[in-house]
Design an enzyme around this catalytic site. Structure first.
Site, PDB file in Angstrom:
ATOM      1  N   SER A 283      50.761   8.131 -20.756  1.00  0.00           N
ATOM      2  CA  SER A 283      50.297   7.568 -19.486  1.00  0.00           C
ATOM      3  C   SER A 283      50.987   8.258 -18.305  1.00  0.00           C
ATOM      4  CB  SER A 283      50.509   6.053 -19.482  1.00  0.00           C
ATOM      5  OG  SER A 283      49.758   5.423 -18.475  1.00  0.00           O
TER       6      SER A 283
ATOM      7  N   ASP B 267      39.784   3.537 -23.560  1.00  0.00           N
ATOM      8  CA  ASP B 267      40.718   3.706 -22.446  1.00  0.00           C
ATOM      9  C   ASP B 267      39.968   4.171 -21.197  1.00  0.00           C
ATOM     10  OD1 ASP B 267      42.874   4.199 -20.793  1.00  0.00           O
ATOM     11  OD2 ASP B 267      43.709   5.825 -22.001  1.00  0.00           O
TER      12      ASP B 267
ATOM     13  N   HIS C 168      44.178   2.046 -24.308  1.00  0.00           N
ATOM     14  CA  HIS C 168      45.325   2.749 -23.740  1.00  0.00           C
ATOM     15  C   HIS C 168      46.633   2.431 -24.479  1.00  0.00           C
ATOM     16  CE1 HIS C 168      47.038   5.075 -20.484  1.00  0.00           C
ATOM     17  NE2 HIS C 168      47.897   4.125 -20.196  1.00  0.00           N
TER      18      HIS C 168
END
Length: 316
Positions: free
Chosen positions: A164, A259, A291
């Site tokens: 991320s 995601d 995610h």
């Protein structure tokens, strides 16, 4: 009387009018230790005193037992996720994950506890991570300040990785390696897990909802007051003229089907190939997952498969 909320960035944090910051996730911590399950040892080191931040080192069990001392191990430098504003290197999520990576891949790991926004807005995190990479490079002669790196890490086989926002940092460290170089340190590959990238124009299956897209920009303005909008190279590699200078031989990008950032990972492959960069890039998509699922549910079948792909990448 309770303080009024000034800005609400749930599920990350809230900022109150009196200046208080309430982090809504990623606040739990665990100490460095000898992990019973993997046999991996970890310890915290002071990465910098001014500014003050630390890093956590991981050493596989075989090294503690005195095995294979002649052959040094690849070094993985890891940047944790959390929107640049939550989580730490001592989070149980990351601690447990990196114990597993160090054990399964047979690598030394440096996990950086960089400063976080909004108290320390970007580029503080980038600056901290670059400082640690410079510190790692200082061990090239075998006389650096940290013996685990001197004795066990092969600085000609260095990998950068993150998830991320941490993947965003890994990308930016790769760009800086490409331009600034670090004597004695060779970054072979970069792993971007569900990377946080964005842009003004939706790509692929990305949301077209104006409100949701505006929220991302507002969030980045909190993270970085000098943020230049959705096409700032900080979050849009496709708008960065430096992209072709990425300083590694290969890149592995993980994306997840559910995601919202999925299409940005595929777009990264597209723009990287067009940039003139001479390396190899591969995207691996996990069906049916969201995610950072591999951190939330590391024992599920898809997470086990993702770990296998990561281990292969670090050892091929």
């Amino acid at each position: 009387m309770a303080s009024e909320i000034s800005q609400d960035f749930s599920p990350f944090l809230r900022i109150y009018k009196d200046g208080r910051i309430e982090r809504l996730a990623g606040t739990a911590t665990v100490p460095a230790s000898l992990d019973d399950e993997t046999g991996v040892a970890s310890k915290d080191i002071q990465a910098s005193f001014d500014p003050a931040f630390s890093a956590r080192l991981y050493l596989p069990a075989a090294r503690l037992d005195g095995e294979e001392k002649k052959k040094k191990l690849p070094l993985l430098v890891y940047f944790h996720g959390g929107g640049f504003c939550i989580e730490t290197a001592s989070s149980p999520t990351y601690h447990n994950y990196l114990n597993a990576v160090a054990s399964k891949a047979g690598v030394v790991v440096v996990s950086i506890d960089y400063r976080r926004a909004p108290e320390d807005p970007l580029p503080a995190a980038y600056d901290d991570c670059w400082s640690v990479l410079k510190c790692v490079a200082s061990h090239a002669t075998g006389k650096g300040p940290e013996e685990w790196i001197n004795e066990h890490a092969d600085l000609k086989r260095v990998f950068l990785a993150g998830d991320s926002a941490g993947a965003n940092i890994a990308h930016h460290m790769g760009l800086r390696i490409g331009s600034d170089k670090l004597d004695g340190l060779a970054v072979v590959g970069i792993v971007l897990a569900h990377p946080f990238f964005w842009g003004s124009e939706p790509v692929g299956t990305e949301t077209t909802d104006a409100g949701r897209r505006a929220w991302t920009v507002k969030f980045m303005e909190m993270v970085c007051p000098t943020f230049g909008g959705a096409d700032d190279p900080m979050i849009n590699p496709g708008a960065d003229p430096r992209l072709g200078g990425l300083g590694c031989e290969k890149v592995l990008v993980f994306v997840a089907e559910k995601d919202g950032l999925r299409s940005r990972g595929w777009y990264y492959e597209e723009v990287l190939k067009k940039s003139g960069w001479g390396g190899r890039v591969e995207v691996v998509e996990t069906k049916g997952e969201d995610h950072v699922f591999h951190l939330m549910n590391p024992s599920c079948e898809n997470a086990v498969d993702l770990m296998k792909r990561l281990v292969k990448f670090l050892n091929e």
